[in-house]
Structures are given as C-alpha cells and as structure tokens.
Design a protein around this motif. Structure first.
Motif, short mmCIF file in Angstrom:
data_model
loop_
_atom_site.label_atom_id
_atom_site.label_comp_id
_atom_site.label_asym_id
_atom_site.label_seq_id
_atom_site.Cartn_x
_atom_site.Cartn_y
_atom_site.Cartn_z
N HIS A 27 -7.75 -0.11 -0.02
CA HIS A 27 -7.93 0.28 1.38
C HIS A 27 -7.48 -0.81 2.34
O HIS A 27 -7.71 -0.70 3.54
CB HIS A 27 -9.41 0.59 1.62
CG HIS A 27 -9.89 1.79 0.87
ND1 HIS A 27 -9.72 3.07 1.33
CD2 HIS A 27 -10.49 1.89 -0.34
CE1 HIS A 27 -10.22 3.92 0.44
NE2 HIS A 27 -10.69 3.23 -0.58
N GLU A 29 -5.58 -3.24 4.94
CA GLU A 29 -4.66 -2.88 6.02
C GLU A 29 -3.21 -3.17 5.64
O GLU A 29 -2.31 -2.42 6.01
CB GLU A 29 -5.03 -3.63 7.30
CG GLU A 29 -4.11 -3.22 8.44
CD GLU A 29 -4.44 -3.87 9.77
OE1 GLU A 29 -5.41 -4.64 9.84
OE2 GLU A 29 -3.71 -3.56 10.73
N ARG A 32 -1.98 -0.34 3.61
CA ARG A 32 -1.87 0.86 4.43
C ARG A 32 -0.63 0.83 5.30
O ARG A 32 0.12 1.80 5.41
CB ARG A 32 -3.13 1.02 5.29
CG ARG A 32 -4.34 1.42 4.47
CD ARG A 32 -5.49 1.88 5.35
NE ARG A 32 -6.35 0.79 5.79
CZ ARG A 32 -6.48 0.37 7.05
NH1 ARG A 32 -5.77 0.90 8.02
NH2 ARG A 32 -7.33 -0.60 7.34
N ARG A 33 -0.37 -0.34 5.91
CA ARG A 33 0.81 -0.45 6.77
C ARG A 33 2.10 -0.44 5.95
O ARG A 33 3.09 0.19 6.34
CB ARG A 33 0.76 -1.74 7.59
CG ARG A 33 -0.26 -1.66 8.66
CD ARG A 33 -0.01 -2.68 9.76
NE ARG A 33 -1.08 -2.57 10.73
CZ ARG A 33 -1.14 -1.65 11.68
NH1 ARG A 33 -0.16 -0.77 11.82
NH2 ARG A 33 -2.16 -1.60 12.51
N ALA A 37 0.14 4.95 4.39
CA ALA A 37 -0.83 5.93 3.91
C ALA A 37 -2.23 5.40 4.20
O ALA A 37 -2.41 4.22 4.47
CB ALA A 37 -0.66 6.17 2.42
N GLN A 38 -3.22 6.29 4.14
CA GLN A 38 -4.58 5.90 4.49
C GLN A 38 -5.23 5.02 3.42
O GLN A 38 -6.18 4.29 3.71
CB GLN A 38 -5.44 7.14 4.74
CG GLN A 38 -5.97 7.85 3.52
CD GLN A 38 -4.91 8.69 2.83
OE1 GLN A 38 -3.75 8.68 3.22
NE2 GLN A 38 -5.33 9.39 1.79
N ALA A 39 -4.71 5.06 2.21
CA ALA A 39 -5.15 4.21 1.11
C ALA A 39 -4.03 4.28 0.07
O ALA A 39 -3.19 5.18 0.12
CB ALA A 39 -6.46 4.69 0.50
N LYS A 112 -11.61 -0.01 4.80
CA LYS A 112 -11.20 1.41 4.79
C LYS A 112 -11.34 2.03 6.17
O LYS A 112 -12.19 1.64 6.97
CB LYS A 112 -12.02 2.19 3.77
CG LYS A 112 -13.37 2.63 4.28
CD LYS A 112 -14.09 3.46 3.25
CE LYS A 112 -15.48 3.81 3.71
NZ LYS A 112 -15.50 4.77 4.78
N LEU A 113 -10.48 2.99 6.46
CA LEU A 113 -10.58 3.74 7.69
C LEU A 113 -11.85 4.59 7.65
O LEU A 113 -12.22 5.10 6.60
CB LEU A 113 -9.34 4.62 7.86
CG LEU A 113 -8.03 3.86 8.00
CD1 LEU A 113 -6.85 4.83 8.01
CD2 LEU A 113 -8.02 2.99 9.24
N TRP A 115 -12.60 7.48 8.49
CA TRP A 115 -12.53 8.89 8.09
C TRP A 115 -12.11 9.07 6.63
O TRP A 115 -11.96 10.20 6.17
CB TRP A 115 -11.60 9.67 9.02
CG TRP A 115 -10.29 9.01 9.33
CD1 TRP A 115 -10.01 8.23 10.42
CD2 TRP A 115 -9.07 9.09 8.58
NE1 TRP A 115 -8.70 7.82 10.38
CE2 TRP A 115 -8.10 8.33 9.27
CE3 TRP A 115 -8.71 9.73 7.38
CZ2 TRP A 115 -6.79 8.18 8.80
CZ3 TRP A 115 -7.41 9.57 6.91
CH2 TRP A 115 -6.47 8.81 7.62
N VAL A 116 -11.97 7.97 5.91
CA VAL A 116 -11.65 8.05 4.49
C VAL A 116 -12.94 7.92 3.70
O VAL A 116 -13.69 6.97 3.88
CB VAL A 116 -10.67 6.94 4.08
CG1 VAL A 116 -10.46 6.93 2.57
CG2 VAL A 116 -9.35 7.12 4.80
#
Ligand code: ZN
Ligand code: ZN
Length: 122
Positions: A27, A29, A32-33, A37-39, A112-113, A115-116
């Motif tokens: 997760h 950053e 993700r960047r 993707a979110q993970a 982690k974001l 919403w994940v």
C-alpha cells in the motif's frame, strides 16, 4: 517451479523460479504512484533465478530502488532495492498465472488509502 509473465503488449517477458519468498500486497505511496493503482500485489523471488526476455526500461528512484517497465506499453514489471540485493519483486498482475500467487501479507498498511479495505487481497 517455473514462473513466467509479460507486459501488456508482450514485447517484454520474464522467467523466474519458485518457490516465492513473499506474496505481498503493498500500500506504499511509492508503489501506488509508480504503478498507478490503489495497491500493488508483488511476488518476491531469488534474483539469480530471474531473467528478462527483452529489454525493459529501468527507472532509478530517489529511494535507490530500480523499477522496470516496458518501453512500448508502460506495464510495470519489477522492483529491486539494494537492501534486499539477492531478491527481486515482480508485479503479480504481470504473471502468466496470477491466480496461483494470491497475496498473503499486507505491507505498508499504514499508507493505505482510506477507501481500500485492508486485508492482503485488496
Ligand atoms: Zn509492453
Ligand atoms: Zn510499495
């Protein structure tokens, strides 16, 4: 156990040997960047069993990691860091048989974001 995979367009392929050392969902950053993707699910194998078929682009990050991606289609493929010099991480989604390599570990869950959902599989 032979492990194979490829980028989206197929111009970069790779081969490695199992068993995997880790099967993780990251997760952080940076992942993700880099991957967009979110993970990011990764498998880790011994570096000396891994080889590319084709010539990926190598990006050296400001955290001393090397990430590779296909110069034609942009698929992210691998991650290496000098703190784990005998290992290489492979993007699980690039495997030919990703169903066989479900993550069983979440890493950098603190990044982690919101919403994940935070279990190893998402
Ligand atoms: Zn490609
Ligand atoms: Zn990460």
């Amino acid at each position: 156990m032979k492990i194979t995979g490829r980028c989206y367009c197929g111009s970069i392929r790779y081969e490695a040997l199992g068993p995997t050392l880790y099967q993780a969902n990251c997760h952080c950053e940076n992942c993700r960047r880099a991957i967009g993707a979110q993970a990011v699910a990764w498998i880790t194998v011994k570096l000396d069993t891994f080889k590319f078929v084709g010539d990926p682009t190598r990006h050296h990050t400001d955290t001393e990691a090397t990430r590779t991606f296909c110069p034609d289609c942009g698929s992210s493929l691998t991650y290496q860091h000098p703190s784990r010099e005998t290992e290489i991480d492979i993007v699980t989604a690039s495997l030919d048989k990703p169903e066989k390599f479900a993550p069983n570990l979440s890493v950098y869950a603190d990044e982690k974001l919101s919403w994940v959902k935070c279990d190893a599989s998402n």
